[in-house]
Design an enzyme around this catalytic site. Structure first.
Site, mmCIF file in Angstrom:
data_model
loop_
_atom_site.group_PDB
_atom_site.id
_atom_site.type_symbol
_atom_site.label_atom_id
_atom_site.label_comp_id
_atom_site.label_asym_id
_atom_site.label_seq_id
_atom_site.Cartn_x
_atom_site.Cartn_y
_atom_site.Cartn_z
ATOM 1 N N GLU A 45 -48.841 60.136 -43.551
ATOM 2 C CA GLU A 45 -48.965 59.486 -42.241
ATOM 3 C C GLU A 45 -50.423 59.350 -41.817
ATOM 4 O OE1 GLU A 45 -46.997 57.773 -40.484
ATOM 5 O OE2 GLU A 45 -45.328 58.123 -41.814
ATOM 6 N N GLN A 50 -54.725 53.877 -40.882
ATOM 7 C CA GLN A 50 -55.542 52.654 -40.825
ATOM 8 C C GLN A 50 -55.692 52.007 -42.191
ATOM 9 O OE1 GLN A 50 -57.458 55.294 -38.825
ATOM 10 N NE2 GLN A 50 -58.190 54.155 -37.064
ATOM 11 N N LEU A 88 -61.284 56.037 -48.705
ATOM 12 C CA LEU A 88 -60.221 55.650 -47.773
ATOM 13 C C LEU A 88 -60.788 55.255 -46.409
ATOM 14 C CD1 LEU A 88 -57.194 58.114 -48.130
ATOM 15 C CD2 LEU A 88 -57.169 55.650 -48.392
ATOM 16 N N TYR A 128 -47.311 58.281 -32.094
ATOM 17 C CA TYR A 128 -46.663 57.696 -33.272
ATOM 18 C C TYR A 128 -46.496 58.743 -34.378
ATOM 19 C CZ TYR A 128 -46.089 55.940 -37.852
ATOM 20 O OH TYR A 128 -45.622 55.810 -39.131
ATOM 21 N N ASP A 146 -45.360 51.911 -34.260
ATOM 22 C CA ASP A 146 -46.633 51.565 -34.901
ATOM 23 C C ASP A 146 -46.782 50.040 -34.803
ATOM 24 O OD1 ASP A 146 -44.861 50.545 -36.754
ATOM 25 O OD2 ASP A 146 -45.927 51.334 -38.492
#
Ligand code: SF4
Length: 336
Positions: A45, A50, A88, A128, A146
């Site tokens: 998650e 992003q 990332l 979220y 989301d």
């Protein structure tokens, strides 16, 4: 004055049935859907916050091999955590994961708590992520919204309120809460997200194949693509960043950041202004509502380096947590 959100004007039970039947046939086989391990789900998650699924996949596998549980992550040094995350981007997520692991080891014996309020209290966890962990790992009837779910719900309701306002968010969360079933929330929430990812896409939604089209107001109105509504965008502001390229004897001089942006990461040393020379390289990258032009100039080695600067072997840059645009620039210039 109390605010009344738009109401869903259909049967949640019928919608749930149609959606979960579709999901059973169409769900992508993703590794975090094959597990109920709260740690693995939590990692996925934060990585997905992003970043797209296809980018996350190899990082997720590598991360779990290196840090298989909260204990191993809590024990790790921050520079190792950032190095495994490298590539990332949005490193605050890695730091939050690390801090959350230390908190869970210190306060919950290394086990993710199942209480949504305790999940929500962890670093990096918003509404979220708390809903995702509670429903995916513990199958609790917690709603989640989301970007994919926001799009689906705004179209289902033909929501006129911009979704990036308090009123818009309130309407979406109210709808998500009214839809999530008491049992089977894990599947239902996954299905809602999957519909947004595969069918109810931002452009050209495939309404003809949609299992819940008979419930959808935007579909009935023939204007699905106009949703979700958003506030007018802020103008993009151009920024210039001037940095030094200082390489000597197979080593590169880098500067470690201490401010909120890129804290703890390394980048090329900052120059106070543009030197009177052509840049060695320029590249653009986005930063919030800015467009930054990074210009890099060959410079002589300082003697001695500044306090926040250090030499790093070019051959070992993979072990150094670098700010993403600077990593890109170094790879171009050094062929790394
Ligand atoms: Fe989205 Fe179209 Fe399905 Fe409505 S009918 S939920 S707009 S894909």
């Amino acid at each position: 004055m109390s605010r009344k959100p738009p109401q869903l004007s259909f049967s949640p039970a019928a919608l749930r049935r149609a959606l979960t039947a579709w999901f059973a046939k169409n769900a992508r086989d993703l590794p975090w859907r094959r597990t109920r391990d709260p740690y693995a789900i939590f990692v996925s998650e934060l990585m997905l916050q992003q970043t797209q699924v296809v980018t996350v996949l190899p990082y997720y596998e590598r991360w779990l091999a290196r840090f298989p549980d909260f204990f191993s992550l809590a024990d790790a040094h921050e520079s190792d955590v950032l190095a495994v995350w490298q590539g990332l981007g949005y490193y605050s997520r890695a730091r939050n994961l690390h801090r959350a692991a230390r908190h869970i080891v210190a306060h919950h014996d290394g086990e993710m708590p199942s209480d949504p309020a305790l999940i929500r209290a962890l670093p990096g966890v918003g509404r979220y992520t708390a809903g995702a962990v509670a429903s995916f790992a513990f199958d609790l009837p917690e709603p989640l919204v989301d970007a994919n779910v926001a799009r689906v719900l705004s179209r289902l309701m033909a929501l006129a309120t911009p979704i990036d306002t308090t009123a818009g968010q309130h309407a979406l969360w109210t709808a998500a809460k009214s839809l999530v079933p008491k049992t089977g929330a894990r599947i239902f929430n996954s299905a809602l997200m999957e519909l947004g990812a595969l069918v109810c896409t931002p452009r050209s939604p495939r309404c003809g194949e949609c299992p819940i089209r008979t419930h959808c107001h935007a579909y009935k109105n023939g204007n699905a693509e106009t949703f979700p509504h958003k506030k007018p965008r802020r103008k993009t502001v151009a920024l210039a960043e001037h940095c030094a390229w200082i390489v000597s004897k197979g080593r590169i001089l880098l500067e470690q950041q201490s401010g909120p942006r890129w804290r703890g990461l390394w980048k090329l040393p900052q120059l106070p202004s543009a030197p009177p020379a052509e840049p060695f390289l320029t590249l653009d990258y986005p930063f919030t509502h800015h467009r930054v032009t990074l210009s890099i100039y060959k410079q002589p080695a300082p003697s001695p380096p500044r306090e926040n600067e250090a030499w790093h072997p070019l051959s070992k840059l993979a072990e150094v947590p670098l700010a993403a645009p600077h990593l890109r620039a170094i790879r171009k210039l050094a062929g790394k």
